[in-house]
Design an enzyme around this catalytic site. Structure first.
Site, PDB file in Angstrom:
ATOM      1  N   ASP A   1       0.846  -1.191   0.000  1.00  0.00           N
ATOM      2  CA  ASP A   1       0.000   0.000   0.000  1.00  0.00           C
ATOM      3  C   ASP A   1       0.881   1.240   0.000  1.00  0.00           C
ATOM      4  O   ASP A   1       1.996   1.220   0.531  1.00  0.00           O
ATOM      5  CB  ASP A   1      -0.895   0.017   1.241  1.00  0.00           C
TER       6      ASP A   1
ATOM      7  N   ASP B   1      -7.516  -1.272  -4.053  1.00  0.00           N
ATOM      8  CA  ASP B   1      -8.489  -0.896  -3.023  1.00  0.00           C
ATOM      9  C   ASP B   1      -9.469   0.143  -3.553  1.00  0.00           C
ATOM     10  O   ASP B   1     -10.667   0.082  -3.266  1.00  0.00           O
ATOM     11  CB  ASP B   1      -7.777  -0.335  -1.788  1.00  0.00           C
TER      12      ASP B   1
END
Length: 168
Positions: free
Chosen positions: A122, A140
């Site tokens: 991430d 996401d």
């Protein structure tokens, strides 16, 4: 594909969207992993937007850390459910179908990371009104936008049913 009410143009849109999300997600994660040390942060807009490179062995807000097998099971169940609902959807449910494509693409982007690394990479980090949101990635975003499209489609359909019931 005629049985599902899919035109050639729609199929091409779904495939291109799928490829952009999965390849874009993996490419951006690769670049961040090559250019930034783990745990480092780069300011894009001070006190608002950063690139912060982290490994996430769980889900948002750190839930289910290290439960890799749970994520594999969830991914398989989600993939089956997404394909099922796509096949069962009607041709007029365009937002729902596109939302399912986005959700499938995002799920696959994160699943690739879990298979290859046992964690998800991430890097997109926002602070909004003093709240530091969980760091996330392109996969996401695709999942969240896909869920949003599904909810919007369901809301519109429910409103139509409600409006129809009031007119009778």
């Amino acid at each position: 594909m005629k049985k599902l009410g899919l035109t050639k143009n729609i199929i091409v849109l779904y495939i291109i969207s799928f490829l952009i999300i999965v390849i874009g997600d993996q490419y951006t994660k690769y670049v961040i992993a090559q250019k930034m040390p783990l745990g480092s942060s780069y300011t894009i807009i001070d006190n608002f937007f950063y690139f912060t490179y982290v490994h996430n062995a769980g889900a948002a807000w750190g839930i289910l850390q290290g439960k890799l097998n749970v994520f594999f099971i969830i991914s398989i169940v989600a993939a089956i459910a997404i394909v099922y609902y796509f096949i069962k959807s009607q041709s007029y449910q365009k937002l729902m179908r596109y939302g399912l494509v986005l959700m499938f693409s995002g799920m696959l982007g994160n699943l690739i990371d879990r298979i290859m690394f046992s964690y998800v990479r991430d890097f997109i980090d926002f602070i909004i009104l003093g709240y530091n949101f969980p760091v996330f990635n392109i996969a996401d975003m695709a999942i969240v936008v896909g869920v949003g499209l599904l909810l919007f489609e369901f809301g519109v359909e429910e409103y139509k049913v409600w409006k129809l019931s009031k007119s009778q």
